[in-house]
Design a protein around this motif. Structure first.
Motif, PDB file in Angstrom:
ATOM      1  N   ASN A 180       0.808  -1.218   0.000  1.00 33.22           N
ATOM      2  CA  ASN A 180       0.000   0.000   0.000  1.00 33.22           C
ATOM      3  C   ASN A 180       0.846   1.275   0.000  1.00 33.22           C
ATOM      4  OD1 ASN A 180      -0.732   2.215   1.706  1.00 33.22           O
ATOM      5  ND2 ASN A 180      -2.525   1.165   2.440  1.00 33.22           N
ATOM      6  N   CYS A 206      -2.254   4.866  -0.520  1.00 28.79           N
ATOM      7  CA  CYS A 206      -2.377   5.093   0.919  1.00 28.79           C
ATOM      8  C   CYS A 206      -2.558   6.568   1.262  1.00 28.79           C
ATOM      9  CB  CYS A 206      -1.161   4.541   1.653  1.00 28.79           C
ATOM     10  SG  CYS A 206       0.400   5.345   1.214  1.00 28.79           S
ATOM     11  N   ILE A 248     -10.233  -2.474   0.590  1.00 28.52           N
ATOM     12  CA  ILE A 248     -10.507  -2.767   1.996  1.00 28.52           C
ATOM     13  C   ILE A 248     -10.709  -4.264   2.205  1.00 28.52           C
ATOM     14  CG2 ILE A 248     -12.219  -2.487   3.835  1.00 28.52           C
ATOM     15  CD1 ILE A 248     -12.652   0.371   2.834  1.00 28.52           C
ATOM     16  N   GLY A 300      -7.593  -6.128   2.326  1.00 32.31           N
ATOM     17  CA  GLY A 300      -6.649  -5.747   3.367  1.00 32.31           C
ATOM     18  C   GLY A 300      -5.539  -4.836   2.889  1.00 32.31           C
ATOM     19  N   GLU A 328      -7.175   0.306   5.079  1.00 36.84           N
ATOM     20  CA  GLU A 328      -8.077   0.089   6.209  1.00 36.84           C
ATOM     21  C   GLU A 328      -9.370   0.888   6.081  1.00 36.84           C
ATOM     22  OE1 GLU A 328      -6.085   0.851   9.858  1.00 36.84           O
ATOM     23  OE2 GLU A 328      -4.611  -0.762   9.598  1.00 36.84           O
ATOM     24  N   HIS A 329      -9.284   2.082   5.480  1.00 41.48           N
ATOM     25  CA  HIS A 329     -10.450   2.948   5.410  1.00 41.48           C
ATOM     26  C   HIS A 329     -10.584   3.534   4.005  1.00 41.48           C
ATOM     27  CE1 HIS A 329     -10.667   2.721   9.772  1.00 41.48           C
ATOM     28  NE2 HIS A 329      -9.398   3.103   9.843  1.00 41.48           N
TER      29      HIS A 329
END
Length: 404
Positions: free
Chosen positions: A73, A121, A159, A162, A165-166
């Protein structure tokens, strides 16, 4: 690359009368799931749905065996993630839907974010809103809504896998869509149009759109087997559309319609019945005349040329507005004929609920939102109910008495 075959299990689930394929599998002990609509109504289609389920399981296993490896990420550019994500979702989307996603991402979204070197990210709600702001100067809000759907689905995948996360989309609201002001044929214009276009290649399409309110894909997708000359019915159960996939136009034939409500049976009126019987005789004549040169595969469709070649969906869209202007009519889109059908039905006292069923809208809200402002009879009743006006000086004027 996966080191071993991941087994995918699945079952059918009925939602609003349509079969959906529910798939599940495990990766590193984590259960993954996805849902795919078959587009098939539950009644009479269990075997076909089961076949589609088996094919979907096999396709998903093949996809997992060659699964795209996403970089960590903190290293991946958002633009690179989106382009890789396209290859992931391609097997589970209809060609037309995938083509729309692919076009939006490769032509507009990815170039914008690549130029800014924004990593996956790092993408924030402000970044998405800034993109919307730039695009709003070039395109309509309805196009921004499509971009919004692309973002939402891509972030949800990240998400689920994985990777993040948001989702920043939790803080992003879609721009309000402007209401499209559709154009409508008045009854006198519809009559004049039907007369003027008689014998033209567009005639059949115009009749089916303006009288029956059919969509372009439904018109081109009509087959002779859809016509029951004994019961005098027309069944809308097959569509032909065009998808832009990998830079190429692809014609998509489908035994599923846009929604369950789109699968409908309409009465074959005497005038159109006579036209179709004449057309059927002509096609049989050309089939015998052309011999092996006749396109037998596409000849089962109603809307074809003398050689049995099916009319292209984009021909209707492109040629109709040009024909209208050339022949002294107001310029309309071909889809405005479908709107005209609804308008003419309303003008002749047909309730909105019946218009919903005639047009094949999935909900009454869609019909009401589009056409309630045209419903005139209720407005006349409302005006007549306001009898207190007669008690004023306006109600007692001589001009009012003469008018009544």
């Amino acid at each position: 690359m996966a080191e071993h075959l991941i087994r995918v299990s699945g079952h059918l689930q009925e939602r609003r009368g349509i079969y959906h394929i529910m798939l599940s599998w495990q990766v590193n002990g984590k259960r993954q799931r996805t849902s795919i609509s078959t587009g098939l109504p539950k009644k009479g289609n269990k075997k076909r749905a089961e076949d589609m389920l088996g094919a979907a399981c096999a396709t998903q296993e093949e996809l997992l065996a060659t699964k795209v490896d996403f970089a960590p990420n903190d290293e991946m550019l958002f633009s690179d993630f989106l382009e890789k994500w396209l290859s992931v979702v391609k097997p589970e989307l209809k060609p037309t839907t995938f083509g729309n996603y692919q076009s939006a991402i490769t032509r507009t979204i990815a170039p914008y974010f690549r130029a800014k070197r924004i990593k996956l990210c790092e993408v924030s709600a402000d970044d998405i809103l800034a993109f919307y702001s730039v695009q709003m100067e070039k395109v309509k809000a309805t196009t921004i809504h499509k971009y919004h759907n692309n973002f939402s689905r891509a972030f949800q995948y990240a998400i689920d896998e994985g990777i993040i996360e948001h989702s920043p989309m939790d803080k992003v609201k879609r721009p309000r869509a402007e209401r499209y002001a559709a154009l409508f044929l008045r009854q006198s214009e519809a009559i004049a149009l039907f007369e003027a276009i008689k014998g033209h290649k567009l005639e059949l399409g115009v009749i089916m759109a303006a009288y029956y309110g059919l969509r372009r894909g439904e018109i081109v997708g009509l087959r002779w087997e859809s016509i029951d000359f004994e019961r005098n019915t027309i069944t809308i159960e097959h569509t032909v559309t065009v998808a832009q996939v990998d830079g190429k136009k692809t014609v998509v034939e489908s035994d599923t319609a846009k929604t369950l409500a789109s699968l409908r049976t309409l009465p074959l009126v005497p005038q159109f019945r006579a036209l179709l019987l004449t057309l059927k005789e002509e096609k049989e004549y050309y089939r015998k005349l052309c011999g092996n040169s006749y396109n037998k595969k596409e000849g089962r469709y109603i809307y074809t040329d003398a050689l049995g070649n099916r009319i292209r969906p984009d021909y209707l869209t492109a040629e109709f507005p040009r024909w209208m202007e050339k022949n002294g009519f107001r310029r309309l889109r071909f889809h405005d004929l479908r709107h005209s059908c609804a308008s003419l039905l309303l003008a002749n006292g047909v309730p909105l609920k019946q218009i919903q069923e005639w047009l094949g809208h999935s909900s009454f809200k869609i019909t009401a939102d589009a056409y309630a402002h045209l419903e005139y009879a209720s407005k006349i009743a409302a005006a007549n109910a306001m009898t207190w006006l007669n008690e004023t000086s306006l109600g007692g004027s001589e001009s009012v008495k003469e008018a009544s």
